[in-house]
Design an enzyme around this catalytic site. Structure first.
Site, PDB file in Angstrom:
ATOM      1  N   HIS A   1       0.743  -9.479   4.642  1.00  0.00           N
ATOM      2  CA  HIS A   1      -0.143  -8.682   4.628  1.00  0.00           C
ATOM      3  C   HIS A   1      -0.789  -8.741   3.105  1.00  0.00           C
ATOM      4  O   HIS A   1      -0.345  -7.774   2.350  1.00  0.00           O
ATOM      5  CB  HIS A   1       0.128  -7.252   5.144  1.00  0.00           C
ATOM      6  CG  HIS A   1      -0.962  -6.240   5.231  1.00  0.00           C
ATOM      7  ND1 HIS A   1      -1.129  -5.696   6.510  1.00  0.00           N
ATOM      8  CD2 HIS A   1      -1.872  -5.870   4.731  1.00  0.00           C
ATOM      9  CE1 HIS A   1      -2.083  -4.711   6.584  1.00  0.00           C
ATOM     10  NE2 HIS A   1      -2.511  -5.203   5.342  1.00  0.00           N
TER      11      HIS A   1
ATOM     12  N   ASN B   1      -1.951 -10.953   8.522  1.00  0.00           N
ATOM     13  CA  ASN B   1      -2.713  -9.823   8.660  1.00  0.00           C
ATOM     14  C   ASN B   1      -4.098 -10.253   8.187  1.00  0.00           C
ATOM     15  O   ASN B   1      -4.547 -11.009   7.203  1.00  0.00           O
ATOM     16  CB  ASN B   1      -2.543  -8.537   7.534  1.00  0.00           C
ATOM     17  CG  ASN B   1      -3.453  -7.650   7.834  1.00  0.00           C
ATOM     18  OD1 ASN B   1      -3.516  -6.858   8.700  1.00  0.00           O
ATOM     19  ND2 ASN B   1      -4.309  -7.346   6.850  1.00  0.00           N
ATOM     20  N   GLU B   2      -5.169 -10.350   9.050  1.00  0.00           N
ATOM     21  CA  GLU B   2      -6.542 -10.448   8.792  1.00  0.00           C
ATOM     22  C   GLU B   2      -7.076 -11.935   8.050  1.00  0.00           C
ATOM     23  O   GLU B   2      -7.372 -11.908   6.836  1.00  0.00           O
ATOM     24  CB  GLU B   2      -7.223  -9.533   8.168  1.00  0.00           C
ATOM     25  CG  GLU B   2      -7.243  -8.115   8.870  1.00  0.00           C
ATOM     26  CD  GLU B   2      -7.868  -7.007   8.044  1.00  0.00           C
ATOM     27  OE1 GLU B   2      -8.147  -7.182   6.827  1.00  0.00           O
ATOM     28  OE2 GLU B   2      -8.284  -5.970   8.868  1.00  0.00           O
TER      29      GLU B   2
ATOM     30  N   GLN C   1       0.801  -1.151  -0.049  1.00  0.00           N
ATOM     31  CA  GLN C   1       0.005   0.076  -0.102  1.00  0.00           C
ATOM     32  C   GLN C   1       0.913   1.245   0.135  1.00  0.00           C
ATOM     33  O   GLN C   1       0.564   2.483  -0.342  1.00  0.00           O
ATOM     34  CB  GLN C   1      -0.917   0.065   1.142  1.00  0.00           C
ATOM     35  CG  GLN C   1      -2.157  -1.090   0.778  1.00  0.00           C
ATOM     36  CD  GLN C   1      -2.886  -1.255   2.389  1.00  0.00           C
ATOM     37  OE1 GLN C   1      -2.734  -2.146   3.211  1.00  0.00           O
ATOM     38  NE2 GLN C   1      -4.193  -0.406   2.109  1.00  0.00           N
TER      39      GLN C   1
END
Ligand code: BGC
Length: 412
Positions: free
Chosen positions: A112, A156-157, A18
């Site tokens: 991630h 992540n998640e 990101q």
């Protein structure tokens, strides 16, 4: 009077794809450049953080942050199966040194959302040796960088890929198969344990945890059997299966990460399974409902895991910086209350430090405490909300934020 102790971690989070720029060797880059996917834009140069990390950390330190969460880009570290890049590992070593130099505690995510192309091409998390490959990556990271990592987030998640990638097909690999979603969910639960073992064998003694996004869910129509059963299925997939595994024993790490944004109404007839918020409620640029009490509920729920909690993400995309300050204030208030009730929260990392590439939505949603002027050489623009957050980080008092605009006007 302080609401939070002096040891409390205050900071913000990013992820490699990101912000870094030019992550051309992962599955998201492919997705962004294929015709007919849901991606609105390419991540392109990101916010050029791969080159500017040191200035960025100096800025965050000047804004009172004593912790920072970022992720390692697996596709850079292992660009081909078994071929590890020393240059990239050295780069991340310098990133960690820079954080220590600025007295910022590093919170490092191993995985991630983005997968190396070669890993995705072999079937991603459904391939037979997926866990072995991930374990090897975690082992190399632990061996080379573990000594500089204070907190390691393994996955992540782990519930978001099963939902968006395998149930509703909005993220790569764009599958719509609930059986596969359950399979991938189980593999990602195991991936956490595999990474814990690998990191334990490495250098240093990072505190380790998985990072769960918990979403309070209700059926859109409690009389509709499909809505009710889909909600129950999603709760099991996205909440209960993960908390149950953490409670099951064995070495599941030293903390659990909570990521919270909004609540959801489940509509079994919608292609995304999520209904828009009720008319009239406050929403964000993403169209998500602002619902602070849900944060308190999820803090209490995640406490069932029996581990200390680190809030690894919480934030809002908005063009109205006053709304961001209100969001932070109301959510920190919920956190303070949950802590008062006994939830052991050790830190709060806001999403995000900077405006960044918001996956399918491109660069339009602005989640940053610091804005990015992409038309002016990626200039960093400190928002008033960053100053308001600084005040909380430095004083440990959330009360000041309740004055909302007052804090913004008073700030430097
Ligand atoms: C993710 C971030 C994302 C944020 C806002 C979380 O799901 O970890 O990568 O940008 O939410 O959508």
């Amino acid at each position: 009077m302080r609401d939070f102790g002096v040891e409390f971690l205050w900071g913000a989070a990013t992820s490699a794809h990101q912000v870094e720029g030019a992550n051309t060797n992962n599955d998201w880059w492919v997705w962004e450049h294929e015709i007919g996917t849901y991606a609105a834009a390419s991540s392109g140069d990101g916010i050029d953080h791969y080159a500017r990390y040191d200035d960025d950390f100096a800025l965050l330190a000047s804004l009172g942050h004593n912790a920072h969460r970022f992720s390692l880009e697996w596709s850079r570290i292992e660009p081909a199966p078994g071929a590890f890049s020393n240059a990239t590992l050295d780069h991340y070593g310098r990133v960690l040194d820079s954080l220590h130099h600025h007295s910022i505690t590093p919170v490092v995510t191993l995985y991630h959302k983005t997968l190396p192309r070669w890993f995705a091409d072999r079937g991603g998390w459904t391939s037979r040796d997926a866990l072995e490959r991930f374990g090897r990556f975690a082992e190399v990271v632990g061996g080379r960088l573990g000594g500089s990592i204070a907190y390691a987030c393994t996955v992540n998640e782990p519930q978001i890929l099963p939902l968006f990638g395998y149930t509703v097909g909005r993220f790569p690999p764009a599958k719509t198969d609930r059986g596969l979603a359950e399979e991938v969910n189980t593999v990602l639960i195991a991936a956490h344990r595999v990474a814990v073992d690998a990191l334990r064998a490495g250098d240093g003694a990072p505190r380790i945890g998985t990072c769960l996004q918990l979403v309070p869910m209700e059926p859109l129509d409690p009389e509709d059997l499909d809505d009710v059963t889909t909600t129950a299925w999603l709760r099991r997939l996205m909440v209960d299966s993960h908390i149950d595994d953490l409670r099951a024993g064995g070495d599941v790490g030293n903390f659990v990460g909570l990521q919270y944004y909004t609540r959801a109404r489940i509509d079994a007839s919608s292609p995304t399974l999520i209904a828009p918020p009720r008319a009239g409620v406050e929403t964000t640029h993403m169209g998500w409902e602002v619902y602070a009490p849900g944060f308190g509920q999820m803090l209490r729920r995640i406490a069932d895991a029996g581990l200390p909690v680190l809030v690894t993400e919480n934030g809002i995309a908005t063009n109205d910086d006053h709304q961001r300050v209100r969001y932070i204030a109301s959510h920190l208030d919920e956190m303070r209350r949950a802590m008062h009730d006994g939830v052991d929260v050790r830190g709060y990392l806001h999403w995000s430090a900077f405006d960044n590439f918001e996956w399918n939505h491109g660069f339009a949603p602005t989640f940053g405490l610091v804005g990015i002027d992409r038309a002016d050489g990626f200039r960093r623009v400190v928002r008033k909300s960053a100053r308001a957050f600084e005040h909380v980080a430095r004083t440990g008092e959330v009360a000041s934020l309740r004055a909302d605009d007052g804090v913004c006007e008073r700030s430097r």
